[in-house]
Each structure stands twice: as structure tokens, then as C-alpha cells.
Design a protein around this motif. Sequence first.
Motif, PDB file in Angstrom:
ATOM      1  N   LYS A  56      -3.495   4.113  -1.763  1.00 35.40           N
ATOM      2  CA  LYS A  56      -3.841   2.658  -3.115  1.00 35.40           C
ATOM      3  C   LYS A  56      -3.148   1.509  -2.721  1.00 35.40           C
ATOM      4  N   ILE A  98       5.062   2.031 -10.840  1.00 36.68           N
ATOM      5  CA  ILE A  98       4.723   1.031 -11.474  1.00 36.68           C
ATOM      6  C   ILE A  98       6.024   1.083 -12.122  1.00 36.68           C
ATOM      7  N   ASP A 113      -0.891  -1.699 -10.880  1.00 36.02           N
ATOM      8  CA  ASP A 113      -1.982  -1.552 -10.057  1.00 36.02           C
ATOM      9  C   ASP A 113      -3.884  -2.456 -10.158  1.00 36.02           C
ATOM     10  N   ASN A 152      -5.497  -5.125  -7.130  1.00 36.56           N
ATOM     11  CA  ASN A 152      -5.775  -5.419  -5.091  1.00 36.56           C
ATOM     12  C   ASN A 152      -6.058  -6.453  -5.015  1.00 36.56           C
ATOM     13  N   SER A 200       3.124   9.334  -7.145  1.00 39.95           N
ATOM     14  CA  SER A 200       1.671   8.255  -8.524  1.00 39.95           C
ATOM     15  C   SER A 200       1.785   7.148  -8.533  1.00 39.95           C
ATOM     16  N   VAL A 201       1.041   6.431  -8.103  1.00 46.37           N
ATOM     17  CA  VAL A 201       0.933   4.815  -8.933  1.00 46.37           C
ATOM     18  C   VAL A 201       2.011   4.358 -10.252  1.00 46.37           C
ATOM     19  N   LEU A 239      -1.571  -1.503  -4.274  1.00 44.76           N
ATOM     20  CA  LEU A 239      -1.185  -2.116  -5.367  1.00 44.76           C
ATOM     21  C   LEU A 239      -0.373  -3.620  -5.157  1.00 44.76           C
ATOM     22  N   ASP A 271       1.149  -1.062  -0.367  1.00 43.45           N
ATOM     23  CA  ASP A 271       0.104  -0.381  -0.482  1.00 43.45           C
ATOM     24  C   ASP A 271       0.921   1.413   0.069  1.00 43.45           C
TER      25      ASP A 271
END
Length: 599
Positions: free
Chosen positions: A151, A486, A207, A209, A481-482, A153, A133
Motif C-alpha cells: 500500500k 491512519i 491513503d 499515492n 491495516s491502512v 500512503l 509504503d
Amino acid sequence: MAAECAREVRELTKVENGSHFSAVHAKAEQIEGFQIDGMALQIAGEAPRKVVIVSLLKKSTNQKANSLSSILGIFLHSTHAPEKVIETMAKMGLSISVDAIHDTVRSLSAESSHALQYLGQTLLAAYAYDNFDINLKSTVPTAEKSTDTLKHLTSGLLFPLQHGVTRDDLKCSYELWRKSRLNPLTPQVLEQIPVAKTPIIPASAMDVNNSTVAGNIQAIERLMAQGGVFDPADVEDGESPDVTEYVVLVHGDLGTGEHISSMQQLFVPGLFHLKMAAADAIWRALIQPLSARQDQTSLMHDIAQLRPRETGIFGSKPGFRMMHQLIGHDGICRCLDCWRIEVEKINNAHKTLDDFAIVKPSLEELKEIANRLAREYIATYKLTRARRQPDERRDKQYENNLLINKYFLLYEELSYAMNIGDIAHVETCIITWTLIFKAMGKHKYATCMTEFLINLHFNYPAKLNNLFIKVKNGGNGSNRSVARVILESPLVEVYRNAHSVIETNFMHTGRTSLQAAPDMKKTFEGLLMKMRSSSPHIHTPGRQSTYLVPDLLDKGHELFEKGWKGIGTDDDGTISITLVMIRFFNNESGGEFEVSQIK
């Protein structure tokens, strides 16, 4: 003179001298192979500061001669240095610019993707993933965006299968499906493997869960896609290897195993998680109950001697590392106390182990004493008989400490078998700890390990039996940022290598992550003096206790038996773990207990 120096600098900036670094075509090997000594030899010097000065001159002459500044730029970026600092150092010629660093990150990420696909398409890779997370606190809520800044991930990695595994070994998907309990048509001891360092390739974070079955399916699909393996129905022939007939190994924690149990996936439980569960079971049995902390011979009183400032932490919820160290340190002192008592029985003049060492006993004598210790100072079948005696004849604290010694040695046995790669030994340990998990209410772990052993010996094809592999992995991190997380997630090893390169080449002191073991001599001496006075390993008739340490193996057996209608198969037709236990323990009913036989 100036013209001669300028000519030499221009020579050093040529491509063939290896000082060029292209941000858009960066490769991990350039970072790993960077050596400041090599640059020093080119300029006939040895001090790093001279290399830096010449590197500045080279870059001012040719902007492409930027290997040192590129390495420093990646190093600064991986340490989360502020952009202002990086740009300032770039103006000084000591680093590449922030934009160039971002180009390098994209290039290295693309290169990592190619490496993942190369490994994945061999079909000789195992996949591992876990959730993590990140909290993007800088996110500004809008009507289009969720106000939830947390978020969820999924991180992943691939690693090659070792020990001579071939594609033919994994070509048993149809046989595995034929034996699977998920198939509606569904009607030996392992050897030690050599310990090998397995290279791992971090995959891009996803991204996804993975707290649901659907999330785990999506995570596996994306992770395999990064490995260049796709559904044959979705690609043309030749674009991806046909994995239809092959087994894919998936590693993860207990939650992963639960979620993918409904899929036809070969789940390999992580042994490190098993070890963590074992340490937690010991905490639940010996420390968590308040009544277990009262006796002078209790484990909590040992903690007060070993780590007096941390008794509160141990009483609430210590982490794995603290419990692991406690079991090791307290176990050492307990062994020494038992040795002291036993050698004094042999010769009353041996008041200490130092006195015993002076006589220089032979190896055979030491083995004989060790076997006596295993029979007399560790709980065996005799404990049940002892607990049936009248209270005036019993020593309840002595009984408790025999069980404590047993649980500590079982933990040490599991750790040792894992560390040396003795997989057959690990399996016998799993059976013992499955009973302990059941007794301590860790039912999910008991069920998971039971199903794993049943599958391994009765459902999985024989050629898969040698693929029982231990994997250790860990890590965490976050960013703004996601998308950025990534992008940079596959570069964990690159950043680690950049740190190593900078620390080595610039002669940083104290750069090792391995700390010297603390000197525990005085601490152990204090605990041993306390044990000498409280006598946890000397039977004192009539000594009472506020808490009786449970015999977890007997309790586990009892709980398992309550769920069985009979030995052989359960109601659903699956083979009971009883048969697995019989297979491993059928030789323990007779003969004397030896050090290697205590269970």
C-alpha cells in the motif's frame, strides 16, 4: 490498622489527587506530565516498586484511579506488545485493557486533529509530506479486494513558522502569482537566523499515492484540510480562514518539488536531502569508478584503514550515514597531515604536531598557517595550470588529493552553515554544489536548486526571502491495516513521550538514543602513519595515477554554459543562474585566498 490503610488508599483515589485517567477523554498532556516521583510524594515513599503496589491498591478500590496502568498500557501498545500480554497485565492491574487502549488512541487522535486545525487556521504553519509504503502481508485476496498487498500512503506534518513570521509576511499570494512563470500574463543577501527547535505536529497518514501530480494535489488538499484550511468556495464564511491572499509553504523531497512545480505552490527544498545528494556526489566522483581505488593515496585505501571490514559496502553503495562519517573522519586526518607537513617546513625539529604544540604557538601564528594550508593544500585556479605541465613534472596523485580536500571542505562548509542557521552561507554553498551536481550527472538536483535560487532572488516577493527554513523529519512504520495506520499516525510524538516517561520513571539504564562518539584515536594514528608513508600532500614529480579526479566545478560551469545562449536570460526569458553566481562571487576574482573563501 487495616481500616486506616483502606481510608488512606481511598483518599489517594480521589479526583483531586490526579490519579484518574479517562480513556475516552485522554489528552497528550496527561502522558507527558506523568511523574512517578509525584505519586511517591503522595504516599511518602520514593521507590518505584512501592508506587506500583499502592497503584494496584488504588485501582482495586476505584477503577478510575488508573493513571499508572494507563501509561503502561499506552507504552505496551506503542511497543507492539501482543494483546495476550496486555490483557494478562490488565488482569493483574498493571495495565488498562486492550479495548481501553483503543479508546485512548481514538481520543488522542481526535485531540491531535484539533491541535492541527488550531495551528493550520492561524495561516502561520508550514506543511511537509512524504510517501511511505506498507506491506499488509496478512491481507486475504478476494474478488472485491486487490491482491496487491503493498500500500502506498502519504505521511504529513505541520509546524509553526518561527523567527517572528506574521500573516502579513505571507500575504503576498497575488504578487507571487504576478511574477510566476505559470502566469500567462507574467512579463537580497540573507542574514543568519538563530537556530530554534521547531515543534512539529504529526498529521494523520493519508491513503494517497503521491507519485503523480494528481496524487500530490490530493495530498496537499487533505493535509491542509487537517489543518482546518479549506477551499473558500466549499465552505461558508467563518468556517475556515480565507487563504486566497496568503502563501502556504510546502516542504518535501526532490520528487515532491518536481510534481508540484506545475501548481502554484511555494516549494521549499529540504536541506537534508541536499546534504544527502552532496555525499552521493562525492561517492560517485571519488569511490565509484574502479580505477579511482587503485592508488595508495586514493580514498578507498583510506577506507581500508578506517573501516577495513566495510570496503565492499563503500565500493557498492554506502548509505548517507556511512559517507557522512567517512568524510568527517578522513577529512580530519587529511587536515592533520597537512598541518604536520607545514609545521615541519617552518621548523625541521617539529616532526609531529605534538612537538609543535610544545612551543605553544600564538593564535595569530595558527591563523597564518591555516591560511597557507588553504592556499597550498586545496585545489585552486593553480590546478588547471599544473595539469598542463608535462607528465614528468606533474604529480597526478598530489593533484587528486588537492581536489579531495576541496570537496571534503565544501561538504563540511555546507554542514556547518546548515547547523548554525547561516542561510546566506547556505545559499553560496548551494551554488557550488549545483555545479557539482551538474558535473556528476545529478541533473534533477542541479535544476531544482537552480530554479529555487532564481525564484528566491528574482521571482518571490521580498518579504518571503526571510522564510528560507531548514526542516528535518524522518520516520517509518507499518501495521495490519491502512485504517489503523491512519488512525495512529498522528500519535508518533505521544508514543515517543510515553517511552520517555516510562524509561525515566522506572529508571531504565542506557535509555538515551545518543551514543557516545567512538574513540578514534588509534584508528586515526594508523591512517596518519599510512599518510606519512604514502605522502598524498607532498608533491613528487613524475608520480602517476590510474585515475584523475575531475575538477567538478570547472566541468559544471562548462555544462551549464553549453545550455546557455548568452548571459542574462535564457530563451524562455527566465534569468540565468549566471547572474546569481555573479551576485555571490563577484568579489573572488582578486586578492589572496583565505580559509573562508575557498570555493
